[in-house]
Design a protein around this motif. Structure first.
Motif, PDB file in Angstrom:
ATOM      1  N   VAL A  64     106.356  63.794   3.130  1.00 52.20           N
ATOM      2  CA  VAL A  64     106.596  63.018   4.357  1.00 52.20           C
ATOM      3  C   VAL A  64     105.271  62.479   4.906  1.00 52.20           C
ATOM      4  N   ALA A  65     104.231  63.327   4.899  1.00 55.49           N
ATOM      5  CA  ALA A  65     102.921  62.918   5.411  1.00 55.49           C
ATOM      6  C   ALA A  65     102.361  61.750   4.594  1.00 55.49           C
ATOM      7  N   VAL A  66     102.433  61.871   3.290  1.00 55.78           N
ATOM      8  CA  VAL A  66     101.920  60.811   2.411  1.00 55.78           C
ATOM      9  C   VAL A  66     102.700  59.515   2.629  1.00 55.78           C
ATOM     10  N   GLY A  67     104.009  59.647   2.724  1.00 56.10           N
ATOM     11  CA  GLY A  67     104.854  58.469   2.948  1.00 56.10           C
ATOM     12  C   GLY A  67     104.504  57.759   4.243  1.00 56.10           C
ATOM     13  N   ARG A  68     104.243  58.550   5.312  1.00 54.73           N
ATOM     14  CA  ARG A  68     103.926  57.937   6.616  1.00 54.73           C
ATOM     15  C   ARG A  68     102.571  57.226   6.573  1.00 54.73           C
ATOM     16  N   ILE A  69     101.583  57.806   5.899  1.00 56.55           N
ATOM     17  CA  ILE A  69     100.268  57.162   5.792  1.00 56.55           C
ATOM     18  C   ILE A  69     100.370  55.890   4.960  1.00 56.55           C
ATOM     19  N   GLU A  70     101.143  55.930   3.873  1.00 58.32           N
ATOM     20  CA  GLU A  70     101.327  54.730   3.047  1.00 58.32           C
ATOM     21  C   GLU A  70     102.001  53.611   3.838  1.00 58.32           C
ATOM     22  N   THR A  71     102.959  53.978   4.686  1.00 60.53           N
ATOM     23  CA  THR A  71     103.623  52.985   5.549  1.00 60.53           C
ATOM     24  C   THR A  71     102.625  52.387   6.534  1.00 60.53           C
ATOM     25  N   ALA A  72     101.778  53.262   7.126  1.00 62.44           N
ATOM     26  CA  ALA A  72     100.777  52.792   8.096  1.00 62.44           C
ATOM     27  C   ALA A  72      99.825  51.785   7.449  1.00 62.44           C
ATOM     28  N   ILE A  73      99.412  52.079   6.224  1.00 64.55           N
ATOM     29  CA  ILE A  73      98.487  51.181   5.516  1.00 64.55           C
ATOM     30  C   ILE A  73      99.188  49.860   5.183  1.00 64.55           C
ATOM     31  N   LYS A  74     100.427  49.962   4.734  1.00 60.62           N
ATOM     32  CA  LYS A  74     101.206  48.760   4.381  1.00 60.62           C
ATOM     33  C   LYS A  74     101.400  47.856   5.596  1.00 60.62           C
ATOM     34  N   ASN A  75     101.644  48.499   6.764  1.00 61.17           N
ATOM     35  CA  ASN A  75     101.899  47.729   7.986  1.00 61.17           C
ATOM     36  C   ASN A  75     100.631  47.425   8.789  1.00 61.17           C
ATOM     37  N   GLU A  76      99.471  47.784   8.219  1.00 59.50           N
ATOM     38  CA  GLU A  76      98.175  47.550   8.856  1.00 59.50           C
ATOM     39  C   GLU A  76      98.080  48.191  10.241  1.00 59.50           C
TER      40      GLU A  76
END
Length: 562
Positions: A64-76
């Protein structure tokens, strides 16, 4: 001091390991005492491999943590890397921040002010995140008990990922993810990671999703090794592997900030002990005397000239810290004596002007002097704040839980904790803490203990034994430097006090009039009368090497004499 000799393992286990490893009985005994009974276990111990590290996704909430960070990076999104102001927290922030920044620009760091905000996640930090449009906070080495703060952030549409290693309370914060191997519902195979270690597992998980391997992360292990040493976590299992490789990085390719510190102290090869007593106090001094952000800046700096200026600044903080902690320790000792508290089961002292940044060190010094659970209080805003330290074998965290009706906030470990309370609760707390400790502590724990691995003959102390013992390193909790006892020792006539006020003991001993060896006992000058009479004595010691005029010889590093 009381000497406790470890039980000797079953002879068959010693013989079996000695045979498969082709070592003598003494070495096999030391290994079996450390839980190493097979060739494979010994190979892992002497030759740790990065491939031995556990899959980070075994930790609860890691996906879940990795997924949330990847989303944050994708959405800038803007990501704030938040951590405690001590060594574990600042190294963790430096690690996660520098890893994210290597691939993504919208990252910043935040270290709370020890005096203005106190330990852990603060409302001020969350307000800073809101004011600067951060929508994700990664909290390191803190946060597992910050239920109200995380709820406050959620109302502001700020998500939290918590990376902690402290014991959780009954309920967890409502964060996106809570990474903590001490969670009761977490099946991660190793629960003794430090905060920086948990941060490293997050980075390991993130990098694996990018097709990277563990070899790509070796550059960050100097930070992890420093945190492992400073936070006094066991150097076993995964921590041993991380510390082993982290020390190699420190000695061979240190980051610019570490290089600036090492250049100042002019030491060529650093052990984990050097990291604990040389590097860690300097990193800690920033948060104690000024602000933890100074430490993060040094640890993430890539320009050597800037790093050297920063290291010089931090060196001054450390010098100031040393003077202050000596001064406050003297005042605290006087307070204990004036209040006739030498016979109590606890030491609890308070002065509102004491510097909050050094009360933890003072608590450690008082524990060394009186050897009992100790709390040092000072004024912090309209509250009192304290650092707690304990003695070997006694859980001060549990004792504080027994006083929780007097305490507003507390957290920590078995041997070190912090707390705040209202000033009007101080005397009640002091009485209750004494009561809880006196009713639950085994009185023998109030006498310092030396644990002896094995009884040894002087003739068995050889360069070969020393070479093998060196390979037991890195040493620390769970894998301490082997301690030996020898009996029927006699002084050869060279014993004397050395150093300022002859505080240390220098001796040369034989056993049964053969196998002479020198020894040094720091702060054992008062033992001189026991050895100069030619009467037999016994000693406990570790093995050490003494270098003099280019010659290296074995010597005993004496811990006590009877």
């Amino acid at each position: 001091m009381r000497w406790t000799i470890k039980p000797k393992p079953e002879q068959k286990d010693i013989d079996q390991l000695a045979n498969v490893l082709h070592v003598d009985d003494l070495v096999a005994q030391l290994l079996v005492q450390r839980g190493i009974t097979t060739y494979e276990a010994a190979k892992k111990f002497f030759r740790p491999q990065l491939t031995h590290l556990h899959d980070p996704f075994l930790m609860k909430d890691m996906d879940v943590a990795v997924g949330r960070i990847e989303t944050a990076i994708k959405n800038e999104e803007n990501i704030l890397v938040y951590g405690d102001y001590d060594v574990d927290g600042t190294t963790a922030v430096a690690l996660v921040y520098s890893y994210l920044l290597s691939d993504y620009p919208n990252v910043a760091t935040y270290i709370p002010d020890r005096y203005d905000e106190g330990y852990g996640i603060s409302y001020k930090g969350i307000d800073f995140a809101e004011d600067n449009s951060f929508s994700l906070i990664i909290a390191l080495d803190c946060g597992v008990k910050a239920i109200d703060k995380v709820a406050y952030a959620k109302k502001k549409d700020i998500d939290f990922i918590i990376c902690d290693h402290h014991r959780p309370g009954k309920n967890l914060p409502d964060a996106i993810a809570v990474l903590d191997p001490k969670r009761v519902d977490c099946d991660y195979p190793y629960d003794e990671l430090c905060g920086c270690g948990v941060g490293f597992k997050l980075v390991q998980a993130l990098s694996s999703r990018r097709g990277k391997t563990i070899d790509d992360l070796v550059q960050y292990l100097d930070l992890v090794a420093t945190a492992i040493g400073a936070d006094i976590v066991p150097i076993t299992g995964e921590n041993r592997t991380l510390a082993f490789y982290g020390l190699q990085v420190i000695n061979q390719q240190p980051r610019t900030g570490f290089k600036a510190i090492i250049d100042q102290i002019k030491k060529t090869v650093l052990t984990i002990t050097d990291v604990v007593f040389i590097i860690a106090p300097r990193i800690n001094a920033a948060g104690r005397m000024k602000h933890g952000q100074y430490a993060v800046n040094l640890l993430t700096e890539t320009d050597l000239n800037k790093a050297q200026k920063s290291a010089a600044e931090i060196e001054q903080f450390n010098t100031d810290r040393r003077g202050l902690d000596q001064e406050i320790t003297q005042q605290a000792l006087v307070q204990i004596q004036e209040n006739n508290e030498e016979e109590k089961f606890t030491s609890v002292v308070y002065k509102e002007s004491w510097h909050k940044g050094v009360i933890g060190i003072v608590a450690s010094r008082l524990t060394e002097t009186y050897y009992r659970p100790t709390l040092v209080f000072t004024k912090s805003g309209d509250k009192l704040a304290a650092s707690a330290r304990s003695v070997k074998g006694f859980d001060v965290y549990n004792a504080l839980e027994g006083c929780s009706d007097c305490i507003e906030q507390f957290g920590g470990h078995k041997y070190a904790a912090g707390l705040t309370l209202s000033e009007n609760q101080f005397e009640t707390f002091k009485r209750q803490f004494e009561k809880v400790v006196s009713e639950s502590i085994d009185p023998q724990l109030l006498t310092p203990e030396i644990t002896v691995d094995a009884v040894i003959e002087l003739k068995d102390i050889t360069p070969k034994l020393m070479r093998i013992i060196r390979q037991f390193a890195p040493f620390g909790p769970g894998n301490m430097t082997p301690v030996f006892m020898a009996e029927n020792l006699t002084d050869t006539g060279y014993a004397k006090g050395v150093g300022q006020n002859e505080a240390h003991l220098k001796i040369s001993v034989t056993q049964n009039d053969s196998h002479r060896i020198d020894g040094i006992g720091f702060n054992l000058g008062d033992k001189l009368p026991l050895v100069i009479s030619r009467k037999p004595f016994k000693a406990v010691f570790s093995l050490d090497e003494n270098e003099w005029q280019g010659n290296i010889s074995l010597q005993l590093k004496i811990k006590d004499i009877k």
